[in-house]
Design a protein around this motif. Structure first.
Motif: not given
Length: 217
Positions: A54-61, A79-82, A98-106, A117-123
């Motif tokens: 499965s394709r898994i994206l960790d937002v605020g990784c 995949y990771g984003n921060d 892993a593939k990483y994306y830098l910046g604001n998710i929006n 899409i996993i988002i832990t302790e970020v909101l």
């Protein structure tokens, strides 16, 4: 709120997290004991027999600790984003394929959709939750799911499903978790943060209520 103000918030948050990158793991995972909470996202995937491809994206990784743990459990498409470039540098040392994306998710243009899409302790770092959830849902696959793990100010433990696409796990305020860890690891924590500036939170950093999380997701 103007766009300029939003850009400033991004810059403030990035600078704050960049300063923490070199000691983040030791402070939050080793000294304050936060990683077992994040690991619940992996347990959720395993319990539900999620395909390892499965394709898994960790937002605020952050430093990639959760992504690294996912790989150890056999998940292959990660995949990771921060918002912090320094955090992502640390993440790449742990998991460089892993593939990483830098910046604001929006503001990121993603190349594909994700099954989880996993988002832990970020909101609680984010000023506009509705905008963020719209962004997350736009990159979610048709049968995909958003997994949220977040402290709440109402002191409630709760597992909550919102339709088929959102799973929420709530736990106690972070200050409660940190209180006992600070007593045990006082010197180690003090040494970690001694050289940090006093600007450790952006202006929107706060504990959310259960209703805020549920209604905006």
């Amino acid at each position: 709120m103007t766009i300029d103000n939003m850009i400033d918030i991004d810059e403030i948050e990035a600078n704050i997290q960049n300063k923490k990158a070199n000691y983040y793991d030791d402070l939050f995972f080793q000294s304050l004991g936060e990683f077992p909470i994040r690991r619940e996202a992996v347990r959720y995937l395993l319990k539900n027999n999620v395909e390892k491809s499965s394709r898994i994206l960790d937002v605020g990784c952050g430093t990639g600790e959760l992504l690294s743990f996912l790989r150890k459990k056999g998940f292959t498409h990660l995949y990771g984003n921060d918002i912090s470039s320094e955090m992502l540098k640390v993440a790449q040392t742990k998991l460089n394929d892993a593939k990483y994306y830098l910046g604001n998710i929006n503001k990121i243009v993603f190349e594909e959709k994700y099954d989880y899409i996993i988002i832990t302790e970020v909101l609680h770092h984010i000023p506009n939750l509705a905008t963020t959830f719209n962004s997350l849902k736009s990159i979610l696959s048709e049968q995909g799911q958003i997994i949220i793990i977040e402290p709440n100010m109402e002191w409630q433990f709760e597992d909550y499903r919102k339709g088929d696409n959102v799973a929420i796990m709530l736990y106690l305020p972070l200050i409660v978790l940190h209180k006992y860890a600070i007593i045990k690891n006082r010197k180690r924590i003090r040494d970690n943060i001694r050289n940090d500036s006093s600007d450790t939170f952006n202006p929107f950093h706060r504990h959310l209520t259960r209703s805020e999380i549920k209604e905006t997701s």
